[in-house]
Design a protein around this motif. Sequence first.
Motif, PDB file in Angstrom:
ATOM      1  N   LEU A 207       0.828  -1.200   0.000  1.00 45.32           N
ATOM      2  CA  LEU A 207       0.000   0.000   0.000  1.00 45.32           C
ATOM      3  C   LEU A 207       0.865   1.254   0.000  1.00 45.32           C
ATOM      4  CD1 LEU A 207      -2.690  -1.120   2.610  1.00 45.32           C
ATOM      5  CD2 LEU A 207      -3.000  -0.947   0.141  1.00 45.32           C
ATOM      6  N   ASP A 208       1.961   1.205   0.750  1.00 50.23           N
ATOM      7  CA  ASP A 208       2.882   2.335   0.841  1.00 50.23           C
ATOM      8  C   ASP A 208       3.530   2.636  -0.506  1.00 50.23           C
ATOM      9  OD1 ASP A 208       4.164   4.360   2.379  1.00 50.23           O
ATOM     10  OD2 ASP A 208       5.980   3.142   2.433  1.00 50.23           O
ATOM     11  N   LYS A 209       3.719   1.603  -1.319  1.00 52.09           N
ATOM     12  CA  LYS A 209       4.345   1.764  -2.636  1.00 52.09           C
ATOM     13  C   LYS A 209       3.342   2.102  -3.734  1.00 52.09           C
ATOM     14  CE  LYS A 209       8.084  -1.467  -1.534  1.00 52.09           C
ATOM     15  NZ  LYS A 209       8.639  -2.822  -1.809  1.00 52.09           N
ATOM     16  N   GLY A 210       2.076   2.223  -3.362  1.00 48.91           N
ATOM     17  CA  GLY A 210       1.068   2.611  -4.343  1.00 48.91           C
ATOM     18  C   GLY A 210       0.329   1.473  -5.007  1.00 48.91           C
ATOM     19  N   TYR A 211       0.564   0.245  -4.550  1.00 48.07           N
ATOM     20  CA  TYR A 211      -0.184  -0.889  -5.096  1.00 48.07           C
ATOM     21  C   TYR A 211      -1.566  -0.960  -4.447  1.00 48.07           C
ATOM     22  CZ  TYR A 211       4.102  -2.735  -7.218  1.00 48.07           C
ATOM     23  OH  TYR A 211       5.226  -2.894  -7.976  1.00 48.07           O
ATOM     24  N   HIS A 212      -2.432  -1.745  -5.061  1.00 50.56           N
ATOM     25  CA  HIS A 212      -3.773  -1.968  -4.537  1.00 50.56           C
ATOM     26  C   HIS A 212      -3.881  -3.426  -4.109  1.00 50.56           C
ATOM     27  CE1 HIS A 212      -4.643   1.903  -6.404  1.00 50.56           C
ATOM     28  NE2 HIS A 212      -4.017   1.426  -7.464  1.00 50.56           N
ATOM     29  N   ARG A 238      -3.130   1.786  11.058  1.00 52.99           N
ATOM     30  CA  ARG A 238      -3.214   3.036  11.820  1.00 52.99           C
ATOM     31  C   ARG A 238      -1.945   3.275  12.633  1.00 52.99           C
ATOM     32  NH1 ARG A 238      -6.491   7.000  13.246  1.00 52.99           N
ATOM     33  NH2 ARG A 238      -6.168   7.978  15.271  1.00 52.99           N
ATOM     34  N   GLU A 239      -1.400   2.221  13.244  1.00 55.65           N
ATOM     35  CA  GLU A 239      -0.162   2.360  14.001  1.00 55.65           C
ATOM     36  C   GLU A 239       0.967   2.862  13.109  1.00 55.65           C
ATOM     37  OE1 GLU A 239       0.473  -1.491  15.663  1.00 55.65           O
ATOM     38  OE2 GLU A 239      -1.015  -1.243  17.263  1.00 55.65           O
ATOM     39  N   THR A 240       1.040   2.322  11.899  1.00 54.02           N
ATOM     40  CA  THR A 240       2.063   2.766  10.943  1.00 54.02           C
ATOM     41  C   THR A 240       1.847   4.228  10.564  1.00 54.02           C
ATOM     42  OG1 THR A 240       2.246   0.526  10.045  1.00 54.02           O
ATOM     43  CG2 THR A 240       3.093   2.322   8.682  1.00 54.02           C
ATOM     44  N   TRP A 241       0.586   4.594  10.323  1.00 52.53           N
ATOM     45  CA  TRP A 241       0.259   5.971   9.954  1.00 52.53           C
ATOM     46  C   TRP A 241       0.618   6.930  11.089  1.00 52.53           C
ATOM     47  CZ3 TRP A 241      -3.485   9.215  12.218  1.00 52.53           C
ATOM     48  CH2 TRP A 241      -3.729  10.408  11.534  1.00 52.53           C
ATOM     49  N   GLU A 242       0.329   6.540  12.321  1.00 52.38           N
ATOM     50  CA  GLU A 242       0.642   7.407  13.458  1.00 52.38           C
ATOM     51  C   GLU A 242       2.142   7.619  13.604  1.00 52.38           C
ATOM     52  OE1 GLU A 242      -1.283   5.455  16.704  1.00 52.38           O
ATOM     53  OE2 GLU A 242      -3.159   6.570  16.449  1.00 52.38           O
ATOM     54  N   LYS A 243       2.925   6.545  13.405  1.00 52.79           N
ATOM     55  CA  LYS A 243       4.383   6.672  13.485  1.00 52.79           C
ATOM     56  C   LYS A 243       4.904   7.612  12.406  1.00 52.79           C
ATOM     57  CE  LYS A 243       5.263   2.115  15.522  1.00 52.79           C
ATOM     58  NZ  LYS A 243       5.863   0.769  15.288  1.00 52.79           N
ATOM     59  N   ARG A 244       4.385   7.442  11.187  1.00 56.33           N
ATOM     60  CA  ARG A 244       4.819   8.303  10.084  1.00 56.33           C
ATOM     61  C   ARG A 244       4.431   9.760  10.340  1.00 56.33           C
ATOM     62  NH1 ARG A 244       5.086   5.337   5.194  1.00 56.33           N
ATOM     63  NH2 ARG A 244       6.188   3.388   5.629  1.00 56.33           N
TER      64      ARG A 244
END
Length: 254
Positions: A207-212, A238-244
């Motif tokens: 998802l981070d690399k733009g794939y679906h 969400r945990e990843t998003w919060e860290k970023r």
Amino acid sequence: IDLERFVQRSSGIFGATGTGKSFLTRILLAGLIHYDKTSLLVFDMHNEYAYDDTSSDTGEKVTGLHTKFRTRVRVVGLGPGATIRGSTPDFNLVLGEKDLRPEDIEMLARELNLKETTPTTLDALLHTFGRDAWYSQFKTMRNGAVEHTEEGKTVPAADSVAAWANQAGVNVAAAEGLHSKLGRVFNRPYIVPDPPKNALDEIIALLDKGYHVVLSFGEFESDLDYLLVTNLLTRRIRETWEKRTNAFRTGKDK
């Protein structure tokens, strides 16, 4: 549809059976992929979106997202060796026992008919065994197991739920009740002690690399499977998003 605005808010598609909800959803998903407006994570409960299907009304072929956007869509099957409509997914999602957190279990309160004492018991498990081992340790405990002392007394076996509850100061009946109800989770074949790879991290990386990503549930079509897997995966995202976000705001993510 203004897709730029569409992805900024929550949306829903509602309708009676047979009115075309899945078909309209497929069109919207295809549009978002085609115009590259976001990275999609699709929870495909009934295996409708990844591969080609046949319309129940017309009998005509319906093109799946993986067929139409082969280089941009990854299909993930839930469980080891899972296949989707006879097709082999790009990889399989197998969860490790250490991936589960008490909050994932609490989200199943209605499905498992959990009691109000559940958070207290889960807290004690977390305190005793730590966040990576509480689930596996609780799973291996024996419910109702007893042993006899040299004096002829019957006491809880050392590896029993009751023995742990007594040591942790937890109500024995509450602990044994929770262990019994979690039997439905303990038996899920897609949760194993040591998965061959961290598929959760792989999904997030895609998802981070733009794939679906289309996560097909295959044969696991119960509400328990859907609630457990979707809540666990969205929590990790969400945990990843919060860290970023925190790293960006503190200037550590350049």
